[in-house]
Write an enzyme that holds these catalytic residues in place. Structure first.
Site, short mmCIF file in Angstrom:
data_model
loop_
_atom_site.label_atom_id
_atom_site.label_comp_id
_atom_site.label_asym_id
_atom_site.label_seq_id
_atom_site.Cartn_x
_atom_site.Cartn_y
_atom_site.Cartn_z
N VAL A 60 0.81 -1.22 0.00
CA VAL A 60 0.00 0.00 0.00
C VAL A 60 0.85 1.28 0.00
CG1 VAL A 60 -0.19 0.22 2.52
CG2 VAL A 60 -2.07 1.01 1.08
N TYR A 61 2.11 1.19 0.35
CA TYR A 61 2.94 2.40 0.42
C TYR A 61 3.17 2.96 -0.98
CZ TYR A 61 4.11 0.88 5.19
OH TYR A 61 4.06 0.48 6.51
N GLY A 62 2.72 4.20 -1.16
CA GLY A 62 2.83 4.82 -2.48
C GLY A 62 2.09 4.03 -3.54
N LYS A 334 -0.14 3.67 9.38
CA LYS A 334 1.23 4.18 9.28
C LYS A 334 1.73 4.11 7.86
CE LYS A 334 3.94 0.06 9.86
NZ LYS A 334 4.85 0.19 8.76
#
Length: 334
Positions: A60-62, A334
């Protein structure tokens, strides 16, 4: 750099991990502070030069670009696969932790990272929609297929983690060997149940946000970085507890002065003193990595740990979810 091993494996890891949430193409306004591909490349290579070999990211990051940027950096500089330890996560995606979603998402993660296996695959939260048996069987199968070497979990309630471990043990499946939870001097709620369970079962701790989104790096609450100005997730996690947390921050500053080190180094030394294996550093500047690497030589006495611990009071839960989000992400992800 100092090193340890992922429990029940021969995987050697640095006692610091690099957090991949700092890398990628911003998918929403709150992540406008993250690093582009060129900047990510420099950070990845600088980490390696310091002896840090452990990288933690997520699908999910970026929106996947964090994995891609890390993979591209390793490929560009021809870093041997066995010289790095790669961890990624699954949950904030369609299907959450269903068998179909896990099988789909691992393939996407491997493709973006440019590798045929992950050293550590972590479930990003507890999934309320799918049976534990389905999730644990799917994860076990990834290890049998050689796509994953070990599995871990992230922020959840202690009873949920223990239930998942029990299901795996009962069925002869691989169990979790790592816990990536929200843990720092300003947030210690997991000391009540989750952390004792992990220590009892020999599960390593690799907390996210060990510096409380920068609050443990300065003597004032407000910062002046681009992240401080744009990261609404950070404010959702910490601003509500400012009054009860400032006394702790002041004690970190006091000890930093006494040791002639930076506040961030005291906060990290506290993590290791508490039995943490590898706190995850979400750095956006090379200097932050330098500071973190030097922190491995800072040692706190039991009295100093007690001094830092003493002002803490109970906080509202931030990390573990009471239900699956209606949308893709909760406010405090986060």
């Amino acid at each position: 750099m100092k090193y340890s091993r992922i429990p029940q494996t021969e995987i050697k890891i640095s006692q610091l991990a690099i957090g991949g949430m700092s890398f990628g193409k911003p998918a929403m306004k709150t992540y406008r502070w993250i690093l582009n591909e060129e900047e990510t490349d420099k950070m990845v290579q600088h980490a390696l030069s310091l002896g840090i070999n452990f990288f933690d990211t997520a699908n999910v990051y970026g929106m996947g670009t964090s994995e891609k940027y890390i993979g591209n950096s390793l490929k560009k500089h021809q870093v041997p696969r066995d010289k790095v330890v790669l961890a990624s996560k699954v949950y904030f995606n369609d299907g959450r932790l269903s068998k179909a979603a896990i099988n789909r998402e691992i393939d996407g993660t491997l493709r973006r990272l440019g590798t045929d296996y992950l050293d550590l695959y972590i479930i990003h939260r507890f999934d309320y929609d799918h049976p534990i048996e389905e999730t644990m069987a799917a994860l076990d199968n990834l290890i049998k297929e050689g796509k994953v070497r070990a599995i871990g979990a992230s922020a959840m309630y202690g009873y949920q983690f223990q239930n998942m471990q029990y299901v795996a043990e009962k069925n002869g499946w691989h169990q979790f060997v790592a816990m990536e939870n929200h843990y720092n001097l300003l947030y210690r709620e997991d000391e009540r149940e989750l952390i004792p369970i992990c220590k009892q079962d020999g599960v390593m701790l690799m907390p996210y946000s060990p510096l409380a989104s920068g609050h443990l790096t300065r003597s004032t609450w407000e910062g002046h970085s681009k992240r401080n100005a744009t990261d609404t997730s950070e404010r959702a996690k910490y601003d509500h507890a400012k009054e009860q947390d400032m006394p702790i921050i002041k004690r970190v500053a006091t000890l930093a002065d006494q040791h002639h080190v930076k506040m961030s180094q005291i906060a990290l030394a506290w993590q290791w003193a508490k039995g943490v294996t590898a706190p995850i550093i979400g750095a956006t500047k090379e200097q932050y990595l330098d500071d973190a690497a030097q922190a491995v030589d800072v040692e706190l006495t039991p009295d100093e740990v007690d001094y830092l611990d003493e002002p803490y009071t109970a906080h509202e839960i931030v990390g573990a979810l009471d239900q699956n989000p209606v949308g893709m992400l909760p406010k405090d992800v986060k």
